[in-house]
Structure formats: C-alpha cells, structure tokens
Design an enzyme around this catalytic site. Structure first.
Site, PDB file in Angstrom:
ATOM      1  N   GLY A 293     -11.830  -2.915   4.028  1.00 62.83           N
ATOM      2  CA  GLY A 293     -10.820  -2.547   3.021  1.00 62.83           C
ATOM      3  C   GLY A 293      -9.734  -3.607   2.946  1.00 62.83           C
ATOM      4  O   GLY A 293      -9.398  -4.113   1.861  1.00 62.83           O
ATOM      5  N   HIS A 294      -9.186  -3.964   4.119  1.00 64.55           N
ATOM      6  CA  HIS A 294      -8.164  -5.023   4.154  1.00 64.55           C
ATOM      7  C   HIS A 294      -8.752  -6.339   3.633  1.00 64.55           C
ATOM      8  O   HIS A 294      -8.106  -7.090   2.900  1.00 64.55           O
ATOM      9  CB  HIS A 294      -7.676  -5.248   5.590  1.00 64.55           C
TER      10      HIS A 294
ATOM     11  N   LYS B 106     -12.887   3.620   4.300  1.00 63.45           N
ATOM     12  CA  LYS B 106     -12.629   2.831   5.518  1.00 63.45           C
ATOM     13  C   LYS B 106     -11.165   2.991   5.911  1.00 63.45           C
ATOM     14  O   LYS B 106     -10.276   3.002   5.058  1.00 63.45           O
ATOM     15  CB  LYS B 106     -12.929   1.361   5.261  1.00 63.45           C
TER      16      LYS B 106
ATOM     17  N   MET C  36      -1.145  -3.058   8.797  1.00 63.93           N
ATOM     18  CA  MET C  36      -0.772  -2.689  10.164  1.00 63.93           C
ATOM     19  C   MET C  36      -1.841  -3.156  11.153  1.00 63.93           C
ATOM     20  O   MET C  36      -1.893  -2.716  12.303  1.00 63.93           O
ATOM     21  CB  MET C  36      -0.582  -1.178  10.285  1.00 63.93           C
TER      22      MET C  36
ATOM     23  N   GLN D 280       1.634   5.531  -1.671  1.00 60.69           N
ATOM     24  CA  GLN D 280       2.344   4.321  -1.243  1.00 60.69           C
ATOM     25  C   GLN D 280       2.341   3.276  -2.368  1.00 60.69           C
ATOM     26  O   GLN D 280       3.369   2.666  -2.668  1.00 60.69           O
ATOM     27  CB  GLN D 280       1.669   3.755   0.001  1.00 60.69           C
TER      28      GLN D 280
ATOM     29  N   HIS E  74     -10.264  -4.136   8.583  1.00 64.14           N
ATOM     30  CA  HIS E  74     -11.653  -3.794   8.237  1.00 64.14           C
ATOM     31  C   HIS E  74     -11.939  -4.286   6.820  1.00 64.14           C
ATOM     32  O   HIS E  74     -11.106  -4.985   6.223  1.00 64.14           O
ATOM     33  CB  HIS E  74     -11.867  -2.283   8.378  1.00 64.14           C
TER      34      HIS E  74
ATOM     35  N   GLY F 121      -3.807  -1.303  -1.358  1.00 62.56           N
ATOM     36  CA  GLY F 121      -5.020  -0.535  -1.628  1.00 62.56           C
ATOM     37  C   GLY F 121      -4.709   0.819  -2.254  1.00 62.56           C
ATOM     38  O   GLY F 121      -3.700   1.454  -1.941  1.00 62.56           O
TER      39      GLY F 121
ATOM     40  N   ILE G  10     -12.291   0.828  -0.539  1.00 63.99           N
ATOM     41  CA  ILE G  10     -13.587   0.406   0.025  1.00 63.99           C
ATOM     42  C   ILE G  10     -14.062   1.508   0.977  1.00 63.99           C
ATOM     43  O   ILE G  10     -13.290   1.998   1.813  1.00 63.99           O
ATOM     44  CB  ILE G  10     -13.440  -0.933   0.787  1.00 63.99           C
TER      45      ILE G  10
HETATM   46  P1  AMP Z   1      -2.829  -0.281   6.661  1.00 61.88           P
HETATM   47  O1  AMP Z   1      -3.189  -1.373   7.604  1.00 61.88           O
HETATM   48  O2  AMP Z   1      -3.602   0.978   6.871  1.00 61.88           O
HETATM   49  O3  AMP Z   1      -1.341  -0.080   6.538  1.00 61.88           O
HETATM   50  O4  AMP Z   1      -3.304  -0.790   5.228  1.00 61.88           O
HETATM   51  C1  AMP Z   1      -2.878  -2.024   4.703  1.00 61.88           C
HETATM   52  C2  AMP Z   1      -3.302  -2.114   3.260  1.00 61.88           C
HETATM   53  O5  AMP Z   1      -4.724  -2.024   3.188  1.00 61.88           O
HETATM   54  C3  AMP Z   1      -2.750  -0.967   2.400  1.00 61.88           C
HETATM   55  O6  AMP Z   1      -2.365  -1.473   1.132  1.00 61.88           O
HETATM   56  C4  AMP Z   1      -3.919  -0.039   2.302  1.00 61.88           C
HETATM   57  O7  AMP Z   1      -3.908   0.763   1.145  1.00 61.88           O
HETATM   58  C5  AMP Z   1      -5.095  -1.013   2.271  1.00 61.88           C
HETATM   59  N1  AMP Z   1      -6.318  -0.335   2.678  1.00 61.88           N
HETATM   60  C6  AMP Z   1      -6.549   0.354   3.830  1.00 61.88           C
HETATM   61  N2  AMP Z   1      -7.792   0.889   3.824  1.00 61.88           N
HETATM   62  C7  AMP Z   1      -8.354   0.539   2.641  1.00 61.88           C
HETATM   63  C8  AMP Z   1      -9.617   0.788   2.029  1.00 61.88           C
HETATM   64  N3  AMP Z   1     -10.547   1.531   2.624  1.00 61.88           N
HETATM   65  N4  AMP Z   1      -9.846   0.269   0.802  1.00 61.88           N
HETATM   66  C9  AMP Z   1      -8.904  -0.474   0.174  1.00 61.88           C
HETATM   67  N5  AMP Z   1      -7.692  -0.751   0.679  1.00 61.88           N
HETATM   68  C10 AMP Z   1      -7.414  -0.248   1.909  1.00 61.88           C
END
Ligand code: AMP
Length: 281
Positions: free
Chosen positions: A36-37, A184, A30, A153, A34, A147, A176
């Site tokens: 994590g992504h 994160k 989305m 999810q 950071h 993640g 991460i």
């Molecule tokens: P989002 O943008 O929050 O929808 O996340 C997109 C993808 O990044 C999802 O698969 C999340 O699980 C993963 N994600 C978000 N934060 C982290 C993190 N801290 N460590 C690992 N993966 C992450």
C-alpha cells in the site's frame, strides 16, 4: 538512498533541490511499509523529480490505551522498500526531534473529525493534523500522497490544506488489498492465522453494501444493517462502527443521494482494522 534523522539535515536537501528547480513529492507514513505504501511512493516517483518518504510513529495521534508501544517497526526493511520504489530519501525523526519537552501547539479540525474514527479515537485527528502540518513545514513538498485506506484522514488533510492555505497538492491513492480482499495494513501483522481469516469479513461486508447500492438501495440504515448482520456472523469480529457519511463533510447522512463514504472499524480479536469505499467509486 540516504536515511535522515534531523530536521536541519533534511532542510539542506530540500533547499538544494529547490534551487535546482526540482519538484518534490512527499509520502508520510508510520513505517513497517507494505505494498500500500509502495503504491503511494511509486505514484510520487512518477509525478515528481524527488520523493521524500517519512517514517514516524507519531505519539500525539495515539490514545493512552492504544498500540503506540507495540506498533511494528523495521527500518531496514522500510529503507529497502523505499529504495526499490525509487524514493530519494527516507526521513526518520525521533519523537524528541519532532516534539520538544515543552511542546504546546496543536492543529485541530472541527466537524470533519466528529464521526467515524474521530469519534472512537478522541484527539487522533488533532495528532494527525499537527504532525502533518509540521512535516509539511519541514519538507515543503509540491505534492503529498495519501491512501484512501484512511479515507477520513484524506478528507481532513484535503480540508486542512485548503483552510490553512498550504501550497501543496494532495493526491488520494486507491486502497491496495491482499489477493483475498483484505486491505493491506501494518496492523495485519498482529493477526494470528484464525484472525487473518476472520478479517476478511470487513471487505466482504463492504462488498455486500456495494451490491445493495448497485441494486438501488439508498437508505443508510438498511445498508448499515445488512453489513452489520454480515459482520456479526463472524465470532472473532466486534464492530467499533459502521457508518455512511457525506464524502466531503464527513457528517452522517440518512439517504445516499450524493457522494458518500461508507466506512467501518472492526476489532478482530484485539486488533482494530479499518476499511471503506467511496460511492460512487
Ligand atoms: P500509515 O503508515 O498506516 O500511517 O499509512 C501511511 C499512508 O499509507 C497513509 O496515507 C495511508 O492511507 C496509506 N496506506 C496504508 N495502507 C494502505 C493501503 N492498503 N492502500 C493504500 N494506501 C495505504
């Protein structure tokens, strides 16, 4: 690195790559990216010839009182991060590109979406399954990266891919964290300095739960009570849920006698944060 806004255009890239016999990895996000992504993108780059990242704040997974309007966005920064991580292109559709005015089709998962975030965010996983299905049909990747930060999810997407026979390998990637342990998240940006400190209580409580498990505790109630007490010591924190579920069915369990997910959602001020661990790790 190109930024693509329309479905026909991305399909052209995918078709050309597939005609060359190249493998495609996909990282749906989305945005407001950071580390994590980035870790997901880097893993995808290692394992595929081409990597598509999507950046789409999906309206159908937000409830009416949630933060759809204020969700942080920064396309310039996101595209820089994607390029640095080695992505081949960034897909950034508008809501209108993804959902026509008379849109009526949704993908709904039973059972796995009943507890945890599914309970506190009705229709959230219906929106997630719907948008991920659409993105999978548009991108047609060989592998897709998610993640463990969003553990429910991940379990739901794995089940959906199996149940609906998507020919896509789902890869779950580690959480991460910041140096002090906070997972994160794009939503960490909502936290003021006091709240940022208070937010540490999530990972601290999870570590306490792990310690009890290591010492042989198997009662979900005892584990949840210990983590609850820890969180209640933080005045800025308000628990949404803390639960222990079967790692595959996402159903509540009383005794930790099989692989489980221990997950929590906690409000720090107005910001709802989630964190978790799988056990055994
Ligand atoms: P989002 O943008 O929050 O929808 O996340 C997109 C993808 O990044 C999802 O698969 C999340 O699980 C993963 N994600 C978000 N934060 C982290 C993190 N801290 N460590 C690992 N993966 C992450």
């Amino acid at each position: 690195m190109p930024i693509i806004y329309t479905i026909p255009e991305i399909r052209k890239y995918v078709k050309a790559w597939k005609e060359e016999g190249l493998s495609i990895g996909f990282v749906p996000t989305m945005g407001f990216l950071h580390e994590g992504h980035k870790s997901l993108i880097e893993r995808a780059v290692k394992e595929n010839d081409r990597v598509i990242v999507s950046d789409f704040v999906n309206p159908t997974q937000f409830g009416p009182k949630e933060d759809l309007k204020t969700y942080p966005r920064d396309l310039d920064r996101d595209s820089q991060l994607c390029e640095q991580a080695g992505a081949s292109l960034l897909f950034c559709p508008s809501p209108e590109e993804m959902y026509s005015e008379d849109y009526t089709t949704y993908v709904n998962m039973e059972q796995l979406s009943e507890e945890l975030c599914g309970k506190s965010r009705p229709n959230h996983f219906r929106g997630v399954c719907t948008v991920v299905t659409k993105l999978f049909h548009i991108v047609t990747p060989h592998c897709a990266y998610f993640g463990k930060k969003d553990a429910q999810q991940l379990a739901i997407i794995q089940r959906m891919v199996r149940d609906l026979n998507f020919d896509i390998k789902i890869v779950g990637c580690p959480i991460i964290r910041e140096e002090d342990g906070l997972a994160k998240s794009s939503r960490n940006t909502y936290l003021n300095p006091h709240e940022r400190k208070a937010a540490l209580v999530l990972s601290q409580a999870l570590n306490l739960g792990k310690q009890h498990l290591l010492q042989g505790e198997t009662s979900s109630n005892v584990l949840i009570d210990a983590m609850t007490r820890q969180i209640e010591q933080e005045p800025l924190a308000k628990i949404d849920y803390i639960n222990i579920v079967d790692a595959s069915s996402m159903q509540l369990i009383e005794t930790v006698n099989r692989p489980v997910l221990c997950a929590m959602a906690v409000y720090i001020g107005k910001t709802r944060l989630i964190d978790n661990f799988f056990w055994p790790e």
